[in-house]
Design a protein around this motif. Structure first.
Motif, PDB file in Angstrom:
ATOM      1  N   ALA A   1      21.135  11.450 -13.864  1.00  0.00           N
ATOM      2  CA  ALA A   1      20.404  12.490 -13.137  1.00  0.00           C
ATOM      3  C   ALA A   1      19.264  11.941 -12.285  1.00  0.00           C
ATOM      4  O   ALA A   1      18.848  12.567 -11.320  1.00  0.00           O
ATOM      5  CB  ALA A   1      19.863  13.518 -14.127  1.00  0.00           C
ATOM      6  N   PHE A   2      18.741  10.768 -12.633  1.00  0.00           N
ATOM      7  CA  PHE A   2      17.626  10.202 -11.879  1.00  0.00           C
ATOM      8  C   PHE A   2      18.116   9.046 -11.015  1.00  0.00           C
ATOM      9  O   PHE A   2      18.856   8.177 -11.467  1.00  0.00           O
ATOM     10  CB  PHE A   2      16.515   9.731 -12.831  1.00  0.00           C
ATOM     11  N   ILE A   3      17.664   9.041  -9.764  1.00  0.00           N
ATOM     12  CA  ILE A   3      18.137   8.042  -8.806  1.00  0.00           C
ATOM     13  C   ILE A   3      17.467   6.703  -9.092  1.00  0.00           C
ATOM     14  O   ILE A   3      16.231   6.603  -9.094  1.00  0.00           O
ATOM     15  CB  ILE A   3      17.820   8.476  -7.352  1.00  0.00           C
ATOM     16  N   ASN A   4      18.269   5.682  -9.330  1.00  0.00           N
ATOM     17  CA  ASN A   4      17.719   4.338  -9.480  1.00  0.00           C
ATOM     18  C   ASN A   4      17.319   3.781  -8.126  1.00  0.00           C
ATOM     19  O   ASN A   4      17.977   4.018  -7.119  1.00  0.00           O
ATOM     20  CB  ASN A   4      18.770   3.401 -10.114  1.00  0.00           C
ATOM     21  N   ARG A   5      16.234   3.017  -8.110  1.00  0.00           N
ATOM     22  CA  ARG A   5      15.827   2.384  -6.859  1.00  0.00           C
ATOM     23  C   ARG A   5      16.846   1.313  -6.470  1.00  0.00           C
ATOM     24  O   ARG A   5      17.424   0.641  -7.323  1.00  0.00           O
ATOM     25  CB  ARG A   5      14.448   1.746  -7.015  1.00  0.00           C
ATOM     26  N   GLY A   6      17.050   1.188  -5.156  1.00  0.00           N
ATOM     27  CA  GLY A   6      17.974   0.168  -4.671  1.00  0.00           C
ATOM     28  C   GLY A   6      19.426   0.455  -4.998  1.00  0.00           C
ATOM     29  O   GLY A   6      20.253  -0.467  -5.051  1.00  0.00           O
ATOM     30  N   ALA A   7      19.754   1.727  -5.233  1.00  0.00           N
ATOM     31  CA  ALA A   7      21.140   2.093  -5.564  1.00  0.00           C
ATOM     32  C   ALA A   7      22.067   1.691  -4.419  1.00  0.00           C
ATOM     33  O   ALA A   7      21.887   2.113  -3.286  1.00  0.00           O
ATOM     34  CB  ALA A   7      21.223   3.589  -5.816  1.00  0.00           C
ATOM     35  N   GLN A   8      23.028   0.857  -4.708  1.00  0.00           N
ATOM     36  CA  GLN A   8      23.949   0.354  -3.687  1.00  0.00           C
ATOM     37  C   GLN A   8      25.246   1.169  -3.736  1.00  0.00           C
ATOM     38  O   GLN A   8      26.175   0.847  -4.469  1.00  0.00           O
ATOM     39  CB  GLN A   8      24.248  -1.134  -3.922  1.00  0.00           C
ATOM     40  N   VAL A   9      25.258   2.239  -2.994  1.00  0.00           N
ATOM     41  CA  VAL A   9      26.433   3.122  -2.945  1.00  0.00           C
ATOM     42  C   VAL A   9      26.782   3.348  -1.486  1.00  0.00           C
ATOM     43  O   VAL A   9      25.905   3.620  -0.665  1.00  0.00           O
ATOM     44  CB  VAL A   9      26.137   4.481  -3.635  1.00  0.00           C
TER      45      VAL A   9
ATOM     46  N   ASN B   1       0.868  -1.184   0.000  1.00  0.00           N
ATOM     47  CA  ASN B   1       0.000   0.000   0.000  1.00  0.00           C
ATOM     48  C   ASN B   1       0.903   1.232   0.000  1.00  0.00           C
ATOM     49  O   ASN B   1       1.267   1.758   1.030  1.00  0.00           O
ATOM     50  CB  ASN B   1      -0.908  -0.025   1.231  1.00  0.00           C
ATOM     51  N   GLY B   2       1.294   1.673  -1.214  1.00  0.00           N
ATOM     52  CA  GLY B   2       2.247   2.785  -1.316  1.00  0.00           C
ATOM     53  C   GLY B   2       3.572   2.391  -0.678  1.00  0.00           C
ATOM     54  O   GLY B   2       4.137   1.339  -0.992  1.00  0.00           O
ATOM     55  N   PRO B   3       4.094   3.218   0.255  1.00  0.00           N
ATOM     56  CA  PRO B   3       5.373   2.883   0.893  1.00  0.00           C
ATOM     57  C   PRO B   3       5.237   1.865   2.031  1.00  0.00           C
ATOM     58  O   PRO B   3       6.230   1.503   2.647  1.00  0.00           O
ATOM     59  CB  PRO B   3       5.840   4.242   1.445  1.00  0.00           C
ATOM     60  N   VAL B   4       3.990   1.418   2.301  1.00  0.00           N
ATOM     61  CA  VAL B   4       3.767   0.469   3.402  1.00  0.00           C
ATOM     62  C   VAL B   4       3.628  -0.942   2.833  1.00  0.00           C
ATOM     63  O   VAL B   4       2.766  -1.202   1.983  1.00  0.00           O
ATOM     64  CB  VAL B   4       2.510   0.852   4.214  1.00  0.00           C
ATOM     65  N   VAL B   5       4.488  -1.844   3.296  1.00  0.00           N
ATOM     66  CA  VAL B   5       4.521  -3.235   2.826  1.00  0.00           C
ATOM     67  C   VAL B   5       4.276  -4.156   4.016  1.00  0.00           C
ATOM     68  O   VAL B   5       4.806  -3.909   5.109  1.00  0.00           O
ATOM     69  CB  VAL B   5       5.882  -3.543   2.161  1.00  0.00           C
TER      70      VAL B   5
ATOM     71  N   THR C   1       8.048   2.197  -4.366  1.00  0.00           N
ATOM     72  CA  THR C   1       7.688   0.766  -4.344  1.00  0.00           C
ATOM     73  C   THR C   1       7.075   0.281  -5.658  1.00  0.00           C
ATOM     74  O   THR C   1       6.635  -0.865  -5.742  1.00  0.00           O
ATOM     75  CB  THR C   1       6.700   0.478  -3.195  1.00  0.00           C
ATOM     76  N   THR C   2       7.029   1.133  -6.671  1.00  0.00           N
ATOM     77  CA  THR C   2       6.501   0.713  -7.978  1.00  0.00           C
ATOM     78  C   THR C   2       7.272  -0.513  -8.475  1.00  0.00           C
ATOM     79  O   THR C   2       8.492  -0.537  -8.481  1.00  0.00           O
ATOM     80  CB  THR C   2       6.642   1.846  -9.005  1.00  0.00           C
ATOM     81  N   GLY C   3       6.546  -1.548  -8.902  1.00  0.00           N
ATOM     82  CA  GLY C   3       7.202  -2.752  -9.417  1.00  0.00           C
ATOM     83  C   GLY C   3       7.313  -3.876  -8.415  1.00  0.00           C
ATOM     84  O   GLY C   3       7.539  -5.035  -8.800  1.00  0.00           O
TER      85      GLY C   3
ATOM     86  N   GLU D   1      13.811  -7.683  -4.993  1.00  0.00           N
ATOM     87  CA  GLU D   1      15.055  -8.047  -5.676  1.00  0.00           C
ATOM     88  C   GLU D   1      16.047  -6.884  -5.722  1.00  0.00           C
ATOM     89  O   GLU D   1      17.260  -7.089  -5.715  1.00  0.00           O
ATOM     90  CB  GLU D   1      14.742  -8.504  -7.110  1.00  0.00           C
ATOM     91  N   GLN D   2      15.520  -5.659  -5.757  1.00  0.00           N
ATOM     92  CA  GLN D   2      16.408  -4.497  -5.839  1.00  0.00           C
ATOM     93  C   GLN D   2      16.911  -4.042  -4.467  1.00  0.00           C
ATOM     94  O   GLN D   2      17.641  -3.063  -4.375  1.00  0.00           O
ATOM     95  CB  GLN D   2      15.682  -3.336  -6.522  1.00  0.00           C
TER      96      GLN D   2
END
Length: 584
Positions: A101-109, A11-15, A56-58, A33-34
């Protein structure tokens, strides 16, 4: 082995996860997975609820959820200053290099650059006993900030190994200590700390030192202490961000932490550009050499907005523990409260006033209580001053965020729409604002500026109060019916408002005004008022005094008298005496 903890609902950001028994409250987890970063915010017999700090899209039911066994934390070490993070301490510059320029989800930095070498000087030797918070090494983080490496507050023991001075990366071991149980601990250039837990101090100190800002209305009428709390409420366009920028640039804090919490993206990018171009007036170095920026714009995931101010205050406490005075600007706590409201709604919690959760006051209290001046574990003294902007809809100060913020802050700098639209900067309304630090700070002002500073401040406040009462009469029947002594109050208050309280952020001498000049400006205005009052008392018309143009001259003295030439005030007072002596 397949992970049995999988997503049941989104539900949006709530899982939610069903029938999971291996998670703890406030534990940090990776979702999907990300490996999206999340935090456990609710556990029942059947469901575990997770707040996800990324889009949380996807995500879909059946995706795995992996626990970390640790609470939501930040990495503390060299490289924080002169960096730009998002709300969960991911470095935006490093992410841009990785994904554009756009932040990827799950960016591991890594939050801090783990490849950069730092020139470390070790401050301990084998056999030394170290307690939590003590400094074991130092390094130059920027040309003006020395980073002091401290033992984790929960650790203590005897030094059994020391590396030589030299260049090290943040995860390299430089000192090894053995605790009382015989367990060895490697001390590197960094440590982790949970963002929702305040860092310990040796002793909390009284708020007896002012945070000098160079802004006259603040330093004289509504001062704030180092380690104090202040709210800047104001509607759209009243200058909250601009006021915070001025405070960040000119206040006498060692380190500035600016949290853009839910602000517009274009406004935040302007902040980033301005800070990179600003020259620090104290060191003549770029302002970024002592600034940390946390950018969490309105189009970023709403849950990360909720975490951003905790990330900011944790970084502030870390530098306080080194013995620095830190000022944190939160812009704005209303956007943070809106994030709380959205998440609370998705959790189907019972809403309180205006839909905000019932725990809004306690969350605000938790945040503002982490301010303060203290003796720190490293042996020095440090402070964290919190200045939070509030954005009440329609400038309605009776709404819940403003009202609850007033309960937990001791300075209230109310911004006024009519002043802002009249180009009166800073648009702080002197009738609605207040400071509760007078009793704490008056001893300092008396010792450093003399008791007459307090006397002048009180007289100026009284004149503004009298003018406010008189203006009610003027609005009804006009100023012509007032006697000359009351007209004199209005003329003097106009000089105070325009010549003293109004300040020009773009003028070299007026953008920052030392306390000594502030005092002499008040003295000169009050001298003219006292002399004029004596003349009016002899039934000499006020118009005879006004024809000399002295009031207009004092209105412009903030520009005409340079900060470095305060002796000119003597000439002004002499001129007042000579011209008024001719008609008395």
């Amino acid at each position: 082995m397949k992970n049995s903890n999988v997503i049941y609902g989104i539900n949006g950001p709530v899982v939610t996860v069903k029938n999971a028994d291996c998670f703890e409250m406030m534990e940090m987890v990776y979702v999907g997975e990300q490996k999206l970063v999340g935090e456990i915010i609710g556990i029942t017999n059947e469901f575990t609820t997770i707040q996800v700090y990324e889009e949380t899209t996807g995500l879909k039911p059946g995706d795995s959820v992996t626990g970390t066994g640790a609470p939501m934390n930040v990495l503390l070490g060299p490289g924080i200053i002169d960096n730009i993070f998002d709300g969960i301490e991911r470095p935006l510059k490093a992410i841009e290099k990785q994904s554009g320029a756009f932040i990827n989800r799950g960016a591991q930095v890594s939050s801090l650059d783990d490849k950069k070498l730092w020139n470390v000087t070790i401050k301990v030797k084998v056999g030394d006993q170290l307690e939590g918070g003590q400094i074991y090494a130092v390094l130059p983080e920027t040309p003006i900030i020395e980073h002091r490496l401290m033992v984790h507050p929960d650790l203590s023991g005897e030094v059994i190994k020391v590396m030589p001075d030299g260049e090290y990366r943040i995860f390299d071991t430089v000192v090894v200590i053995r605790d009382c149980n015989g367990i060895d601990h490697n001390l590197t250039l960094c440590q982790k700390w949970p963002i929702r837990t305040s860092r310990p101090v040796k002793e909390r100190l009284a708020s007896s030192l002012p945070l000098i800002t160079g802004q006259r209305i603040i330093d004289t009428l509504f001062p704030i202490a180092k380690g104090g709390t202040a709210a800047i409420p104001g509607g759209f366009g009243t200058g909250k961000t601009m006021t915070q920028h001025q405070l960040a640039k000119w206040c006498d804090a060692d380190i500035i932490i600016y949290v853009g919490c839910g602000e517009r993206g274009n406004e935040m990018s302007q902040v980033l550009e301005e800070f990179s171009e600003l020259i620090d007036p104290k060191s003549q170095r770029p302002m970024t050499d002592r600034t940390v920026l946390i950018a969490n714009t309105s189009n970023m995931p709403v849950a990360a907005r909720e975490a951003s101010i905790y990330t900011g205050i944790t970084l502030g406490e870390y530098y306080r523990d080194m013995g620095y005075h830190v000022a944190m600007m939160a812009d704005s706590t209303s956007r943070w409260a809106e994030a709380l409201r959205e998440i609370s709604g998705r959790l189907e919690e019972m809403p309180a006033e205006e839909g905000f959760p019932a725990y809004l006051p306690s969350r605000l209290a938790e945040f503002y209580e982490r301010s303060g001046r203290a003796k720190v574990l490293s042996g020095g003294e440090g402070s964290v001053t919190l200045i939070g902007a509030v954005s009440p809809q329609g400038s309605d100060f009776s709404e819940p965020v403003t009202q609850n913020t007033k309960r937990f802050t001791r300075c209230f700098w109310a911004l006024d729409k009519s002043l802002a639209y009249a180009r009166h900067y800073p648009a702080i309304n002197w009738m609605q604002s207040y400071s509760e630090y007078f009793n704490d700070l008056d001893t300092w002002f008396r010792n450093n500026l003399g008791s007459d500073f307090i006397e002048y401040r009180n007289k100026i406040s009284a004149l503004l109060q009298e003018e406010s009462s008189l203006m009610e009469i003027v609005k009804l029947i006009g100023s012509d019916v007032l006697p000359d002594d009351q007209k004199l109050i209005i003329e003097t208050a106009k000089v105070i408002r325009v010549g003293f309280l109004q300040q020009n952020a773009f003028h070299a001498d007026d953008t920052y005004v030392p306390l000594e000049k502030q005092k002499l400006m008040m003295k000169t205005i009050l001298h003219l008022y006292a002399k004029s009052r004596d003349i009016v008392a002899k039934n000499i018309p006020l118009s005879k005094i006004l024809k000399f143009g002295l009031f207009d001259k004092l209105t412009k003295m903030k520009y005409d008298i340079p900060n470095s030439k305060t002796e000119i005030f003597d000439d002004y007072i002499k001129e007042i005496d000579e011209k008024l002596a001719a008609i008395s």
